[in-house]
Design an enzyme around this catalytic site. Structure first.
Site, PDB file in Angstrom:
ATOM      1  N   GLY A  71       0.793  -1.227   0.000  1.00 31.40           N
ATOM      2  CA  GLY A  71       0.000   0.000   0.000  1.00 31.40           C
ATOM      3  C   GLY A  71       0.822   1.271   0.000  1.00 31.40           C
ATOM      4  CG  ASP A 286      -1.640  -8.328  -4.567  1.00 28.52           C
ATOM      5  OD1 ASP A 286      -0.527  -8.072  -4.054  1.00 28.52           O
ATOM      6  OD2 ASP A 286      -2.161  -7.628  -5.449  1.00 28.52           O
TER       7      ASP A 286
HETATM    8 ZN    ZN Z   1       1.065  -6.201  -8.139  1.00 24.87          ZN
END
Ligand code: ZN
Length: 380
Positions: A71, A286
């Protein structure tokens, strides 16, 4: 001490039927028909666990996890915290490959390597990709090839971004140079030496990879595009790429109506229904990463956070829809383990690591064994 998992419906990932699985130290030493004799040394302590006929699968291999947290695409307050080791166990994941994403400035290779060690201390098997989205790459030694050769945990470069507004807008030469560093570093260190490429929504799609394959001597297995299910057209391109021998990785991210993405389960169903080689596809989570949505000017308007739990959810989606567990499992276990040369991982067989997950009838995790220890137990 020997541990035995009795009465397990073993998926190795292929279906083996009802078996007893014998474990010594961190290794599987026997997989025999349930109730059959298995010769053990005299006087050895034997600890038995009755699995009660439940499914026993290899621990899942997640080749794309933001173990430091990802992030930060709308300022530092949007950085995501590192997931706890417990999150991986709860999701049936026993092998993790960590990486840096968009933020490879306030996050570093040093922090990533510490994250790998932290997970190893907690009983997971962990590795990482060196680099991040950008070029020149964020590394420890200054060279991706040296990182791969000198640092035990580093198996290649990732997630280097292409076809994305957040990428370094790489040229073909830069991609070729980086892929060469991966390939040669991998040869020297006996590692995968893979270039794990983040794909964005850009219309150039997989063009750079096709050009790299056409114009160089590098083998197809070096190029490993991920998030290829984020757009229909991109997934079609990825399917074509497997015909050249590339391994592709789909991401188990949540899907929203109208965003153009294909769920990992739908992508895998489509892949398995085709006649493409079954070993060239994997699913990753992810996990810990930010799943942002941007406006036309490249500003983040909202975000979600990825989690390793999405792997098991995808697996259950597949089996609920009638895909046999043994057909679905390789993309979560043996395929990534073998492509990425994670020795001893991804299968239930003699000589392999005892990374094992017991599933309940509803597909949830009952218990996880790693290195012959029970690390996680569902109370239900
Ligand atoms: Zn990625």
């Amino acid at each position: 001490m020997i541990q035995v998992l009795r009465n397990a419906q073993v998926y190795a990932p292929q279906s083996l039927g009802l078996k007893d699985v014998f474990i010594a130290g961190s290794k599987i030493i026997g997989v025999v028909d349930a109730g059959c004799e298995f010769e053990l040394p005299d006087g050895v302590e034997v600890v038995e666990h009755d699995v009660l006929g439940r499914q026993l699968i290899p621990g899942l291999v997640d080749c794309h996890a933001h173990i430091t947290g990802g992030g930060g695409e709308d300022g530092a307050s949007t950085k995501v915290a590192a997931p706890l080791a417990e999150t991986y166990f709860a999701a049936g994941v026993t092998s993790v490959v960590g990486l840096l994403g968009t933020d490879d400035i306030t996050r570093s290779t040093e922090e990533l390597l510490a994250g790998v060690r932290a997970l190893r201390e907690e009983g997971l098997s962990a590795w990482c990709w060196t680099g991040g989205y950008h070029y020149p790459l964020t590394t420890l030694t200054g060279s991706p090839r040296e990182d791969i050769v000198h640092i035990d945990a580093v198996i290649g470069v990732g997630e280097l971004a292409i076809s994305d507004h957040r990428s370094s807008q790489l040229t073909l030469d830069e991609v070729l140079r980086t892929a060469s560093d991966c390939h040669v570093g991998g040869l020297i260190a006996r590692k995968a030496g893979v270039l794990h490429l983040h794909l964005g929504d850009g219309k150039r799609g997989l063009d750079l990879i096709r050009q790299a394959l056409e114009q160089s001597e590098l083998p197809a297995r070096v190029f490993h595009p991920t998030h290829v299910n984020r757009q229909r057209a991109l997934f079609n391109e990825a399917l074509e790429l497997t015909k050249l021998g590339c391994h592709i990785d789909v991401t188990a991210f949540p899907i929203e109506d109208g965003d153009g993405a294909i769920s990992a389960a739908d992508a895998l169903r489509e892949y398995l229904a085709s006649d493409l080689p079954g070993n060239l596809i994997s699913v990753s989570s992810d996990g810990g990463g930010c799943l942002p949505v941007f406006d036309e000017q490249g500003r983040m308007v909202k975000y979600d956070v990825g989690t390793s739990a999405s792997l098991l959810e995808t697996l259950n989606d597949l089996t609920d829809s009638g895909v046999a567990l043994e057909r679905a499992l390789p993309a979560f276990t043996s395929n990534p383990a073998e492509h990425l040369r994670l020795d001893g991982k991804g299968r239930i067989a003699v000589g392999y690591d005892a990374d094992l997950v017991v599933l309940k009838e509803d597909g949830s995790v009952v218990s996880v064994f790693t290195a012959a220890e029970t690390h996680y137990k569902n109370k239900n």
